[in-house]
Motif scaffolding. Structure first.
Motif, PDB file in Angstrom:
ATOM      1  N   VAL A  61     -45.603   0.277  -0.589  1.00 28.84           N
ATOM      2  CA  VAL A  61     -46.782  -0.180  -1.325  1.00 28.84           C
ATOM      3  C   VAL A  61     -46.591  -0.128  -2.832  1.00 28.84           C
ATOM      4  O   VAL A  61     -47.506  -0.465  -3.585  1.00 28.84           O
ATOM      5  CB  VAL A  61     -48.043   0.629  -0.930  1.00 28.84           C
ATOM      6  N   GLY A  62     -45.409   0.271  -3.289  1.00 26.62           N
ATOM      7  CA  GLY A  62     -45.172   0.326  -4.721  1.00 26.62           C
ATOM      8  C   GLY A  62     -43.784   0.837  -5.032  1.00 26.62           C
ATOM      9  O   GLY A  62     -43.020   1.199  -4.134  1.00 26.62           O
ATOM     10  N   PHE A  63     -43.500   0.864  -6.322  1.00 22.37           N
ATOM     11  CA  PHE A  63     -42.195   1.340  -6.761  1.00 22.37           C
ATOM     12  C   PHE A  63     -42.271   1.771  -8.219  1.00 22.37           C
ATOM     13  O   PHE A  63     -43.203   1.408  -8.947  1.00 22.37           O
ATOM     14  CB  PHE A  63     -41.124   0.255  -6.599  1.00 22.37           C
ATOM     15  N   ALA A  64     -41.262   2.522  -8.619  1.00 26.22           N
ATOM     16  CA  ALA A  64     -41.054   2.849 -10.029  1.00 26.22           C
ATOM     17  C   ALA A  64     -39.568   2.764 -10.313  1.00 26.22           C
ATOM     18  O   ALA A  64     -38.741   3.118  -9.459  1.00 26.22           O
ATOM     19  CB  ALA A  64     -41.570   4.243 -10.360  1.00 26.22           C
ATOM     20  N   MET A  65     -39.252   2.288 -11.521  1.00 24.96           N
ATOM     21  CA  MET A  65     -37.871   2.241 -11.990  1.00 24.96           C
ATOM     22  C   MET A  65     -37.816   3.006 -13.298  1.00 24.96           C
ATOM     23  O   MET A  65     -38.585   2.727 -14.223  1.00 24.96           O
ATOM     24  CB  MET A  65     -37.415   0.807 -12.207  1.00 24.96           C
ATOM     25  N   THR A  66     -36.903   3.952 -13.359  1.00 24.45           N
ATOM     26  CA  THR A  66     -36.778   4.820 -14.527  1.00 24.45           C
ATOM     27  C   THR A  66     -35.325   4.812 -14.984  1.00 24.45           C
ATOM     28  O   THR A  66     -34.421   5.000 -14.170  1.00 24.45           O
ATOM     29  CB  THR A  66     -37.212   6.257 -14.177  1.00 24.45           C
ATOM     30  N   TRP A  67     -35.142   4.619 -16.294  1.00 24.78           N
ATOM     31  CA  TRP A  67     -33.816   4.564 -16.882  1.00 24.78           C
ATOM     32  C   TRP A  67     -33.522   5.859 -17.623  1.00 24.78           C
ATOM     33  O   TRP A  67     -34.361   6.365 -18.357  1.00 24.78           O
ATOM     34  CB  TRP A  67     -33.719   3.420 -17.897  1.00 24.78           C
ATOM     35  N   LEU A  68     -32.323   6.370 -17.451  1.00 21.34           N
ATOM     36  CA  LEU A  68     -31.834   7.509 -18.220  1.00 21.34           C
ATOM     37  C   LEU A  68     -31.067   6.947 -19.415  1.00 21.34           C
ATOM     38  O   LEU A  68     -30.103   6.192 -19.244  1.00 21.34           O
ATOM     39  CB  LEU A  68     -30.924   8.382 -17.357  1.00 21.34           C
ATOM     40  N   LEU A  69     -31.511   7.307 -20.625  1.00 25.16           N
ATOM     41  CA  LEU A  69     -30.955   6.737 -21.856  1.00 25.16           C
ATOM     42  C   LEU A  69     -30.611   7.840 -22.843  1.00 25.16           C
ATOM     43  O   LEU A  69     -30.973   9.003 -22.640  1.00 25.16           O
ATOM     44  CB  LEU A  69     -31.982   5.775 -22.478  1.00 25.16           C
ATOM     45  N   PHE A  70     -29.934   7.451 -23.903  1.00 18.23           N
ATOM     46  CA  PHE A  70     -29.603   8.399 -24.953  1.00 18.23           C
ATOM     47  C   PHE A  70     -29.788   7.708 -26.291  1.00 18.23           C
ATOM     48  O   PHE A  70     -29.268   6.613 -26.506  1.00 18.23           O
ATOM     49  CB  PHE A  70     -28.156   8.897 -24.819  1.00 18.23           C
ATOM     50  N   GLY A  71     -30.538   8.345 -27.164  1.00 18.64           N
ATOM     51  CA  GLY A  71     -30.771   7.779 -28.489  1.00 18.64           C
ATOM     52  C   GLY A  71     -30.329   8.736 -29.581  1.00 18.64           C
ATOM     53  O   GLY A  71     -30.320   9.951 -29.391  1.00 18.64           O
ATOM     54  N   LEU A  72     -29.975   8.189 -30.714  1.00 20.76           N
ATOM     55  CA  LEU A  72     -29.518   8.978 -31.848  1.00 20.76           C
ATOM     56  C   LEU A  72     -30.593   9.974 -32.283  1.00 20.76           C
ATOM     57  O   LEU A  72     -30.297  11.137 -32.559  1.00 20.76           O
ATOM     58  CB  LEU A  72     -29.150   8.053 -33.014  1.00 20.76           C
ATOM     59  N   GLU A  73     -31.831   9.529 -32.327  1.00 25.61           N
ATOM     60  CA  GLU A  73     -32.922  10.394 -32.785  1.00 25.61           C
ATOM     61  C   GLU A  73     -33.401  11.378 -31.724  1.00 25.61           C
ATOM     62  O   GLU A  73     -33.575  12.559 -31.990  1.00 25.61           O
ATOM     63  CB  GLU A  73     -34.096   9.530 -33.248  1.00 25.61           C
ATOM     64  N   GLN A  74     -33.602  10.918 -30.512  1.00 30.76           N
ATOM     65  CA  GLN A  74     -34.232  11.762 -29.492  1.00 30.76           C
ATOM     66  C   GLN A  74     -33.273  12.385 -28.484  1.00 30.76           C
ATOM     67  O   GLN A  74     -33.679  13.189 -27.668  1.00 30.76           O
ATOM     68  CB  GLN A  74     -35.333  10.989 -28.769  1.00 30.76           C
ATOM     69  N   GLY A  75     -32.003  12.024 -28.528  1.00 33.22           N
ATOM     70  CA  GLY A  75     -31.076  12.554 -27.528  1.00 33.22           C
ATOM     71  C   GLY A  75     -31.333  11.896 -26.180  1.00 33.22           C
ATOM     72  O   GLY A  75     -31.741  10.743 -26.104  1.00 33.22           O
ATOM     73  N   ARG A  76     -31.106  12.655 -25.112  1.00 26.78           N
ATOM     74  CA  ARG A  76     -31.295  12.100 -23.765  1.00 26.78           C
ATOM     75  C   ARG A  76     -32.787  12.011 -23.462  1.00 26.78           C
ATOM     76  O   ARG A  76     -33.541  12.942 -23.694  1.00 26.78           O
ATOM     77  CB  ARG A  76     -30.596  12.967 -22.720  1.00 26.78           C
ATOM     78  N   TYR A  77     -33.191  10.850 -22.951  1.00 27.74           N
ATOM     79  CA  TYR A  77     -34.587  10.629 -22.583  1.00 27.74           C
ATOM     80  C   TYR A  77     -34.651   9.650 -21.418  1.00 27.74           C
ATOM     81  O   TYR A  77     -33.648   9.034 -21.067  1.00 27.74           O
ATOM     82  CB  TYR A  77     -35.404  10.115 -23.773  1.00 27.74           C
ATOM     83  N   VAL A  78     -35.818   9.555 -20.802  1.00 22.05           N
ATOM     84  CA  VAL A  78     -36.034   8.559 -19.757  1.00 22.05           C
ATOM     85  C   VAL A  78     -37.080   7.567 -20.222  1.00 22.05           C
ATOM     86  O   VAL A  78     -37.968   7.890 -21.021  1.00 22.05           O
ATOM     87  CB  VAL A  78     -36.457   9.166 -18.400  1.00 22.05           C
ATOM     88  N   GLU A  79     -36.934   6.370 -19.715  1.00 20.98           N
ATOM     89  CA  GLU A  79     -37.949   5.341 -19.919  1.00 20.98           C
ATOM     90  C   GLU A  79     -38.418   4.865 -18.557  1.00 20.98           C
ATOM     91  O   GLU A  79     -37.604   4.448 -17.725  1.00 20.98           O
ATOM     92  CB  GLU A  79     -37.398   4.165 -20.707  1.00 20.98           C
ATOM     93  N   ILE A  80     -39.701   4.975 -18.333  1.00 17.61           N
ATOM     94  CA  ILE A  80     -40.288   4.411 -17.123  1.00 17.61           C
ATOM     95  C   ILE A  80     -40.482   2.933 -17.430  1.00 17.61           C
ATOM     96  O   ILE A  80     -41.367   2.547 -18.176  1.00 17.61           O
ATOM     97  CB  ILE A  80     -41.612   5.104 -16.747  1.00 17.61           C
ATOM     98  N   GLY A  81     -39.594   2.122 -16.890  1.00 17.57           N
ATOM     99  CA  GLY A  81     -39.562   0.713 -17.232  1.00 17.57           C
ATOM    100  C   GLY A  81     -40.502  -0.139 -16.409  1.00 17.57           C
ATOM    101  O   GLY A  81     -41.074  -1.096 -16.909  1.00 17.57           O
ATOM    102  N   ASP A  82     -40.659   0.177 -15.157  1.00 22.00           N
ATOM    103  CA  ASP A  82     -41.549  -0.569 -14.270  1.00 22.00           C
ATOM    104  C   ASP A  82     -42.199   0.403 -13.306  1.00 22.00           C
ATOM    105  O   ASP A  82     -41.536   1.287 -12.761  1.00 22.00           O
ATOM    106  CB  ASP A  82     -40.766  -1.619 -13.470  1.00 22.00           C
TER     107      ASP A  82
END
Length: 141
Positions: A61-82
């Motif tokens: 009935v649903g889904f979520a997609m989450t990306w593991l990323l790394f940024g210069l300012e914030q370091g490792r973070y996730v983005e809930i993309g969908d």
């Protein structure tokens, strides 16, 4: 509330059907065949968590997609993309469960923060800023 499980390559058809409903509902123009091709890549990518929400009859009935990323300012973070739930699954706690799963996966993989984007349509039609605020997110503008 739906049960969550990691999406598998065998779930591509149902995942892409849910994504096509999501994109149609929100007025996004990405063709369904492109959503399917991209979902095939994302389900196999270890830097992406793709989770299905399944109701008590076994129907996704649903889904979520989450990306593991790394940024210069914030370091490792996730983005809930969908994140999508079919209309009959909304208001059941399944959305909260999908977000909590994304945050836990991020923390398990060293993410110190999480981000997401709410477009104007999602804000207007679904009240998403209030939903995410209730879950501890702050509006960064």
């Amino acid at each position: 509330m739906a049960t969550l499980r990691e999406a598998l390559p065998t779930d591509i058809t149902v995942l892409s059907e849910l994504a096509a409903r999501f994109y149609a509902e929100e007025g996004f123009g990405t063709p369904p065949e492109q959503l399917r091709r991209n979902a095939e890549v994302l389900v196999s990518d270890p830097s992406v968590r793709v989770v299905l929400a399944v109701d008590d009859t076994g129907r996704p009935v649903g889904f979520a997609m989450t990306w593991l990323l790394f940024g210069l300012e914030q370091g490792r973070y996730v983005e809930i993309g969908d994140l999508y739930l079919s209309p009959d699954a909304r208001g059941t706690g399944s959305g909260r469960a999908l977000v909590e799963d994304a945050l836990a996966w991020g923390a398990d993989n060293g993410a110190g923060s999480a981000y997401l984007h709410v477009d104007d349509e999602g804000a207007r039609r679904h009240g998403l800023p209030a939903f995410y605020s209730h879950l501890g997110f702050t509006d960064a503008g």
